[in-house]
Design an enzyme around this catalytic site. Structure first.
Site, PDB file in Angstrom:
ATOM      1  CG  HIS A   8      -6.060  -1.890   0.257  1.00 49.23           C
ATOM      2  ND1 HIS A   8      -5.335  -1.438  -0.822  1.00 49.23           N
ATOM      3  CD2 HIS A   8      -5.398  -1.451   1.364  1.00 49.23           C
ATOM      4  CE1 HIS A   8      -4.297  -0.743  -0.393  1.00 49.23           C
ATOM      5  NE2 HIS A   8      -4.303  -0.759   0.933  1.00 49.23           N
ATOM      6  CG  ASP A  10      -7.173  -2.187  -3.453  1.00 47.81           C
ATOM      7  OD1 ASP A  10      -7.745  -1.305  -2.779  1.00 47.81           O
ATOM      8  OD2 ASP A  10      -5.966  -2.445  -3.338  1.00 47.81           O
ATOM      9  CB  SER A  58      -0.965  -0.041   1.190  1.00 44.77           C
ATOM     10  OG  SER A  58      -1.978   0.922   1.055  1.00 44.77           O
TER      11      SER A  58
END
Length: 277
Positions: free
Chosen positions: A254, A226, A102
């Site tokens: 995610h 996501d 991320s």
């Protein structure tokens, strides 16, 4: 194994250093508002078992690293990238394989672009080239949950559980108990519910048109559900970084599901080998 603190760039970073210091280093860079404890132990053990030196750390403004009053001491994604390089300097690591999740994947991109001589390879997980009008926006539901104000530990734990539920895809059952356990561990160890990481992420410039300069082996892992960085963010990374490999997961959000640990490890090891590691 050793752990300690590095005083760099006017802040203090907590780190853990695993494996033989003489071996090639893999530096794990975690995402926004998550601590180094979020890295799966199975991944750490496997990398060390394969003969790598593995370093994980808390970014500034989270965990056991310095918490920042953003109003008086704002920072940028570029500052977080400089922290990563400074930690490598502190540990005597000239070049490293960077694996970022991320926000950590965004940090890793910045390091690769600004300090290409310090990077052996890139592992980019559930990440993005940065804010860009050419890419799909982040889910409004996710933003509403993530920015919900909390005032007690229980409210924080509930917000974390609700957030991970929004972030999860449809492929695997949602394990709220596991997420609550991780949130409790982070709270007991030291976290920061007021971290400004998200500001650093969403105010950073797009790297889309600069990524062609990255020449190291790169593997990209991305969930097709996501809600923070929709799949076109992962596809854009793969298109922009020459020779990169995209591993796209159906029904995954995610997240880095435990059920896909073997696939992550296999993909990472192949990329490390491509770099001569």
């Amino acid at each position: 194994m050793s752990e300690g603190y590095a005083d760099v760039n006017g802040i203090r970073l907590w780190y853990e250093d695993l494996g033989d210091p003489a071996h090639e280093a893999v530096v794990l860079v975690m995402g926004a508002t998550a601590t180094a404890m979020s890295w799966p132990q199975e991944l750490l053990d496997h990398l060390v078992g394969q003969g790598y030196r593995v370093v994980r750390f808390d970014n500034r403004d989270i965990g056991l690293s310095t918490h920042v009053d953003y109003a008086t001491d704002p920072y940028l994604l570029a500052d977080l990238a400089q922290d990563t390089v400074a930690l490598m300097d502190h540990l005597g690591i000239d070049r490293a394989h960077l694996v970022g999740a991320s926000m950590g994947g965004m940090i890793s991109q910045v390091v690769a672009l600004e300090h290409p001589d310090r990077v052996r390879s890139l592992g980019l997980m559930i990440t993005s080239p940065g804010p860009d009008d050419r890419l799909s926006p982040t889910s409004g539901e996710m933003i509403a949950v993530a920015t919900r104000e909390v005032s007690t530990d229980e409210e924080l734990a509930q917000r974390e559980a609700d957030l991970w539920r929004v972030l999860a895809g449809s492929r695997f059952p949602f394990d709220e108990a596991a997420h609550r356990e991780q949130a409790a561990l982070d709270a007991a160890r030291g976290t920061n519910p007021n971290s400004a990481h998200a500001i650093a992420v969403f105010t950073a410039p797009s790297r889309m048109d600069a990524l062609a300069a990255i020449s190291v082996p790169t593997v990209i892992f991305h969930g097709m559900e996501d809600p923070i960085f929709p799949i076109d963010h992962g596809e854009a990374l793969a298109k922009a970084i020459p020779g990169s490999t995209l591993i796209a997961w159906k029904g995954v959000g995610h997240e880095l599901p435990a059920q896909l640990a073997d696939e992550v490890i296999t993909g990472l090891l192949a990329n490390l080998a491509a770099a001569g590691g």
